[in-house]
Design a protein around this motif. Structure first.
Motif, PDB file in Angstrom:
ATOM      1  N   VAL A  10       0.942  -1.239   0.116  1.00  0.00           N
ATOM      2  CA  VAL A  10       0.045  -0.059   0.071  1.00  0.00           C
ATOM      3  C   VAL A  10       0.871   1.092   0.023  1.00  0.00           C
ATOM      4  O   VAL A  10       0.525   2.219  -0.651  1.00  0.00           O
ATOM      5  CB  VAL A  10      -0.968  -0.044   1.277  1.00  0.00           C
ATOM      6  CG1 VAL A  10      -1.864   1.327   1.322  1.00  0.00           C
ATOM      7  CG2 VAL A  10      -1.769  -1.096   1.063  1.00  0.00           C
ATOM      8  N   GLU A  15      -3.064   4.160  -3.925  1.00  0.00           N
ATOM      9  CA  GLU A  15      -4.196   4.062  -5.076  1.00  0.00           C
ATOM     10  C   GLU A  15      -4.269   3.409  -6.173  1.00  0.00           C
ATOM     11  O   GLU A  15      -3.022   3.147  -6.801  1.00  0.00           O
ATOM     12  CB  GLU A  15      -4.575   5.482  -5.459  1.00  0.00           C
ATOM     13  CG  GLU A  15      -4.763   6.548  -4.232  1.00  0.00           C
ATOM     14  CD  GLU A  15      -5.282   7.978  -4.637  1.00  0.00           C
ATOM     15  OE1 GLU A  15      -5.165   8.159  -5.645  1.00  0.00           O
ATOM     16  OE2 GLU A  15      -5.621   8.588  -3.543  1.00  0.00           O
ATOM     17  N   THR A  58     -15.457   4.966  -5.558  1.00  0.00           N
ATOM     18  CA  THR A  58     -14.293   4.611  -5.065  1.00  0.00           C
ATOM     19  C   THR A  58     -14.641   4.081  -3.805  1.00  0.00           C
ATOM     20  O   THR A  58     -15.533   4.288  -3.120  1.00  0.00           O
ATOM     21  CB  THR A  58     -13.455   6.036  -4.751  1.00  0.00           C
ATOM     22  OG1 THR A  58     -14.215   6.855  -3.901  1.00  0.00           O
ATOM     23  CG2 THR A  58     -13.067   6.696  -5.976  1.00  0.00           C
ATOM     24  N   THR A  60     -12.071   1.784  -0.184  1.00  0.00           N
ATOM     25  CA  THR A  60     -11.085   1.437   0.328  1.00  0.00           C
ATOM     26  C   THR A  60     -11.269   0.099   0.796  1.00  0.00           C
ATOM     27  O   THR A  60     -12.083  -0.431   1.063  1.00  0.00           O
ATOM     28  CB  THR A  60     -10.635   2.414   1.506  1.00  0.00           C
ATOM     29  OG1 THR A  60     -10.809   3.904   1.006  1.00  0.00           O
ATOM     30  CG2 THR A  60      -9.438   2.167   2.305  1.00  0.00           C
ATOM     31  N   THR A  61      -9.957  -0.683   0.536  1.00  0.00           N
ATOM     32  CA  THR A  61     -10.053  -2.154   1.187  1.00  0.00           C
ATOM     33  C   THR A  61      -9.372  -2.191   2.298  1.00  0.00           C
ATOM     34  O   THR A  61      -8.842  -1.136   3.048  1.00  0.00           O
ATOM     35  CB  THR A  61      -9.243  -2.991   0.101  1.00  0.00           C
ATOM     36  OG1 THR A  61      -7.802  -2.782   0.096  1.00  0.00           O
ATOM     37  CG2 THR A  61     -10.131  -3.093  -1.193  1.00  0.00           C
ATOM     38  N   GLY A  64      -6.015  -0.874   3.189  1.00  0.00           N
ATOM     39  CA  GLY A  64      -5.947   0.537   3.235  1.00  0.00           C
ATOM     40  C   GLY A  64      -5.779   1.076   1.815  1.00  0.00           C
ATOM     41  O   GLY A  64      -5.791   2.438   1.568  1.00  0.00           O
ATOM     42  N   ARG A  65      -5.750   0.314   0.844  1.00  0.00           N
ATOM     43  CA  ARG A  65      -5.343   0.772  -0.727  1.00  0.00           C
ATOM     44  C   ARG A  65      -6.990   1.288  -1.042  1.00  0.00           C
ATOM     45  O   ARG A  65      -8.146   0.822  -0.854  1.00  0.00           O
ATOM     46  CB  ARG A  65      -5.153  -0.134  -1.700  1.00  0.00           C
ATOM     47  CG  ARG A  65      -4.964   0.247  -3.057  1.00  0.00           C
ATOM     48  CD  ARG A  65      -3.900  -0.754  -3.919  1.00  0.00           C
ATOM     49  NE  ARG A  65      -2.817  -0.889  -3.623  1.00  0.00           N
ATOM     50  CZ  ARG A  65      -2.128  -2.103  -3.094  1.00  0.00           C
ATOM     51  NH1 ARG A  65      -2.681  -3.068  -2.950  1.00  0.00           N
ATOM     52  NH2 ARG A  65      -1.237  -1.992  -2.631  1.00  0.00           N
ATOM     53  N   ARG A  66      -6.824   2.609  -1.847  1.00  0.00           N
ATOM     54  CA  ARG A  66      -8.005   3.365  -2.275  1.00  0.00           C
ATOM     55  C   ARG A  66      -8.328   2.875  -3.695  1.00  0.00           C
ATOM     56  O   ARG A  66      -7.227   3.136  -4.636  1.00  0.00           O
ATOM     57  CB  ARG A  66      -8.135   4.610  -2.086  1.00  0.00           C
ATOM     58  CG  ARG A  66      -9.294   5.459  -2.522  1.00  0.00           C
ATOM     59  CD  ARG A  66      -9.213   6.733  -1.828  1.00  0.00           C
ATOM     60  NE  ARG A  66     -10.399   7.291  -2.101  1.00  0.00           N
ATOM     61  CZ  ARG A  66     -11.544   7.410  -1.630  1.00  0.00           C
ATOM     62  NH1 ARG A  66     -11.606   6.398  -0.552  1.00  0.00           N
ATOM     63  NH2 ARG A  66     -12.625   7.882  -1.735  1.00  0.00           N
ATOM     64  N   TYR A  67      -9.444   2.317  -4.123  1.00  0.00           N
ATOM     65  CA  TYR A  67      -9.764   2.062  -5.601  1.00  0.00           C
ATOM     66  C   TYR A  67     -10.787   2.511  -6.190  1.00  0.00           C
ATOM     67  O   TYR A  67     -11.463   3.160  -5.587  1.00  0.00           O
ATOM     68  CB  TYR A  67     -10.133   0.488  -5.766  1.00  0.00           C
ATOM     69  CG  TYR A  67      -8.905  -0.562  -5.575  1.00  0.00           C
ATOM     70  CD1 TYR A  67      -8.324  -1.097  -6.337  1.00  0.00           C
ATOM     71  CD2 TYR A  67      -8.581  -0.964  -4.014  1.00  0.00           C
ATOM     72  CE1 TYR A  67      -7.317  -2.015  -6.356  1.00  0.00           C
ATOM     73  CE2 TYR A  67      -7.801  -1.982  -3.786  1.00  0.00           C
ATOM     74  CZ  TYR A  67      -7.108  -2.351  -4.799  1.00  0.00           C
ATOM     75  OH  TYR A  67      -6.235  -3.213  -4.710  1.00  0.00           O
TER      76      TYR A  67
END
Length: 120
Positions: A10, A15, A58, A60-61, A64-67
């Motif tokens: 991350v 992102e 959008t 967040t998983t 902690g990554r934002r997609y």
């Protein structure tokens, strides 16, 4: 051919943008995951979705990554089933998982579940 690789940390990749995406729910645990194509070539199944905003597409998983989900959702299940099949064969996190053990859900389902995702 579906290309899978270990995801960057991350910190290295905070992102990411997914195209040809879908949202799946695991039947056994009820977890939601984004599935799609990253950088026009790499397939990805994310860690469980922690929150999702339908207005901005959008989420967040748990890592902690934002997609960002770009474009329209993938129509049909052919690509998603292929990605799940390959991950089930090659990824320790998805070992033995088959397409029969997941279901494709609408983005509105992820958005409605979003407040409850963090409390699970």
């Amino acid at each position: 051919m579906v290309n899978i690789r270990e995801a960057k940390t991350v910190f290295e990749e905070p992102e990411a943008i997914l195209e040809h995406w879908s949202i799946i729910r695991t039947r056994d645990r009820g977890e939601l995951h984004f599935v799609g194509i990253l950088d026009a070539q790499k397939a990805r199944i994310t860690s469980p979705v922690a929150d999702f905003d339908l207005a901005t597409m959008t989420g967040t998983t748990s890592s902690g990554r934002r997609y960002t989900l770009r474009g329209e959702a993938e129509q049909g299940t052919k690509l998603v089933s292929k990605i799940v099949e390959v991950f089930g064969q090659r990824s320790t996190d998805w070992a033995g998982i088959t397409f029969d053990q997941v279901e494709v859900v609408e983005p509105s389902v992820a958005a409605m579940a979003s407040p409850a995702l963090g409390s699970a």
